[in-house]
Design a protein around this motif. Sequence first.
Motif, PDB file in Angstrom:
ATOM      1  N   ALA A  88       0.851  -1.183   0.000  1.00 25.26           N
ATOM      2  CA  ALA A  88       0.000   0.000   0.000  1.00 25.26           C
ATOM      3  C   ALA A  88       0.885   1.231   0.000  1.00 25.26           C
ATOM      4  O   ALA A  88       2.082   1.156   0.253  1.00 25.26           O
ATOM      5  N   ALA A  89       0.281   2.380  -0.278  1.00 24.45           N
ATOM      6  CA  ALA A  89       1.039   3.625  -0.293  1.00 24.45           C
ATOM      7  C   ALA A  89       1.567   3.919   1.091  1.00 24.45           C
ATOM      8  O   ALA A  89       0.918   3.629   2.100  1.00 24.45           O
ATOM      9  N   PRO A  90       2.774   4.526   1.198  1.00 21.38           N
ATOM     10  CA  PRO A  90       3.390   4.727   2.508  1.00 21.38           C
ATOM     11  C   PRO A  90       2.626   5.670   3.411  1.00 21.38           C
ATOM     12  O   PRO A  90       2.804   5.632   4.610  1.00 21.38           O
TER      13      PRO A  90
ATOM     14  N   PRO B  90       5.283   0.898   1.219  1.00 23.99           N
ATOM     15  CA  PRO B  90       5.056   1.020  -0.215  1.00 23.99           C
ATOM     16  C   PRO B  90       5.350  -0.302  -0.912  1.00 23.99           C
ATOM     17  O   PRO B  90       5.926  -1.220  -0.318  1.00 23.99           O
ATOM     18  N   VAL B  91       4.954  -0.380  -2.169  1.00 23.42           N
ATOM     19  CA  VAL B  91       5.098  -1.625  -2.927  1.00 23.42           C
ATOM     20  C   VAL B  91       6.544  -2.110  -2.946  1.00 23.42           C
ATOM     21  O   VAL B  91       6.825  -3.297  -2.782  1.00 23.42           O
TER      22      VAL B  91
ATOM     23  N   ASP C 154      15.578   6.512   3.863  1.00 25.93           N
ATOM     24  CA  ASP C 154      14.945   7.812   4.104  1.00 25.93           C
ATOM     25  C   ASP C 154      13.667   7.664   4.922  1.00 25.93           C
ATOM     26  O   ASP C 154      13.393   8.476   5.809  1.00 25.93           O
ATOM     27  N   ASP C 155      12.872   6.610   4.623  1.00 22.35           N
ATOM     28  CA  ASP C 155      11.649   6.364   5.390  1.00 22.35           C
ATOM     29  C   ASP C 155      11.961   6.057   6.843  1.00 22.35           C
ATOM     30  O   ASP C 155      11.238   6.463   7.754  1.00 22.35           O
ATOM     31  N   LEU C 156      13.054   5.326   7.074  1.00 22.19           N
ATOM     32  CA  LEU C 156      13.414   4.931   8.432  1.00 22.19           C
ATOM     33  C   LEU C 156      13.591   6.142   9.331  1.00 22.19           C
ATOM     34  O   LEU C 156      13.264   6.095  10.522  1.00 22.19           O
ATOM     35  N   TYR C 157      14.093   7.237   8.771  1.00 19.58           N
ATOM     36  CA  TYR C 157      14.342   8.434   9.572  1.00 19.58           C
ATOM     37  C   TYR C 157      13.232   9.477   9.430  1.00 19.58           C
ATOM     38  O   TYR C 157      13.234  10.474  10.148  1.00 19.58           O
TER      39      TYR C 157
ATOM     40  N   GLY D  23      13.952  -3.891   2.982  1.00 17.66           N
ATOM     41  CA  GLY D  23      12.794  -3.026   2.777  1.00 17.66           C
ATOM     42  C   GLY D  23      11.676  -3.190   3.776  1.00 17.66           C
ATOM     43  O   GLY D  23      10.647  -2.527   3.668  1.00 17.66           O
ATOM     44  N   SER D  24      11.836  -4.051   4.778  1.00 18.41           N
ATOM     45  CA  SER D  24      10.824  -4.258   5.812  1.00 18.41           C
ATOM     46  C   SER D  24      11.329  -3.748   7.152  1.00 18.41           C
ATOM     47  O   SER D  24      12.530  -3.793   7.437  1.00 18.41           O
ATOM     48  N   LEU D  25      10.408  -3.274   7.962  1.00 23.21           N
ATOM     49  CA  LEU D  25      10.753  -2.778   9.291  1.00 23.21           C
ATOM     50  C   LEU D  25      10.779  -3.929  10.290  1.00 23.21           C
ATOM     51  O   LEU D  25       9.909  -4.789  10.278  1.00 23.21           O
ATOM     52  N   VAL D  26      11.792  -3.930  11.142  1.00 21.81           N
ATOM     53  CA  VAL D  26      11.920  -4.945  12.189  1.00 21.81           C
ATOM     54  C   VAL D  26      11.938  -4.230  13.526  1.00 21.81           C
ATOM     55  O   VAL D  26      12.799  -3.388  13.770  1.00 21.81           O
TER      56      VAL D  26
END
Length: 207
Positions: free
Chosen positions: A9-11, A27-28, A34-37, A50-53
């Motif tokens: 899905a969209a971020p 996101p797909v 950049d998203d992490l911060y 690409g996945s959050l842990v």
Amino acid sequence: MGGTMTGEAAPHMAHLQPNGSEWPVPPVDGYTVDDLYRLDLPPHTELMDGSLVFVSPQRKFHSLAMYLLEQCLRSTVPETLRVRREMAVVISKRNVPEPDLVVVQAAADADQRQTRYEVKDVVLAVEVVSPDSEDRDRDTKPHKYAAAGIAHFWRVEMAGEDDRPVVYVYELDPVTKAYALTGIHRDQLKVAQPYPIAVDLTAIDHL
């Protein structure tokens, strides 16, 4: 560490949790460094493929083993290196693990607002294995660290009747970009690389 988050899905979209707060939906193509911060995430969140842990509650062993190793690493560290605890390491756009301990080049140390290190500046990564991070600490992370060129890797396990640390020491083969096991250390850890280090592993009983 906890589980990973995946999705298509969209971020900017999110799912509501039972308590009313929101889970970010990736996101797909997955999250990036950049998203992490940019996102409001729990402390010590890692980015793997690409996945959050997320971090799960840790055993006392984990905390004490980290403390013991950190103190001993600091006691003999040369001026050209620095010992850091739970700092993010940027391997690639979609891989930002957070080793339990790292030894980095002193030249890579910035001001007190620094949040990450580049993988090229890391000379040793240490992972203390937890029940929920076994696969990552034994397989996923060592492969990524080796492929990225980190010369030394330690894996720390709780073992034996006394639940003391056992340290598996690895050194990078620069040709194959794979780690070779150079020693399994019980009770006493003594190595010459990346600099002379000696640890009385039984000292964990008195912490």
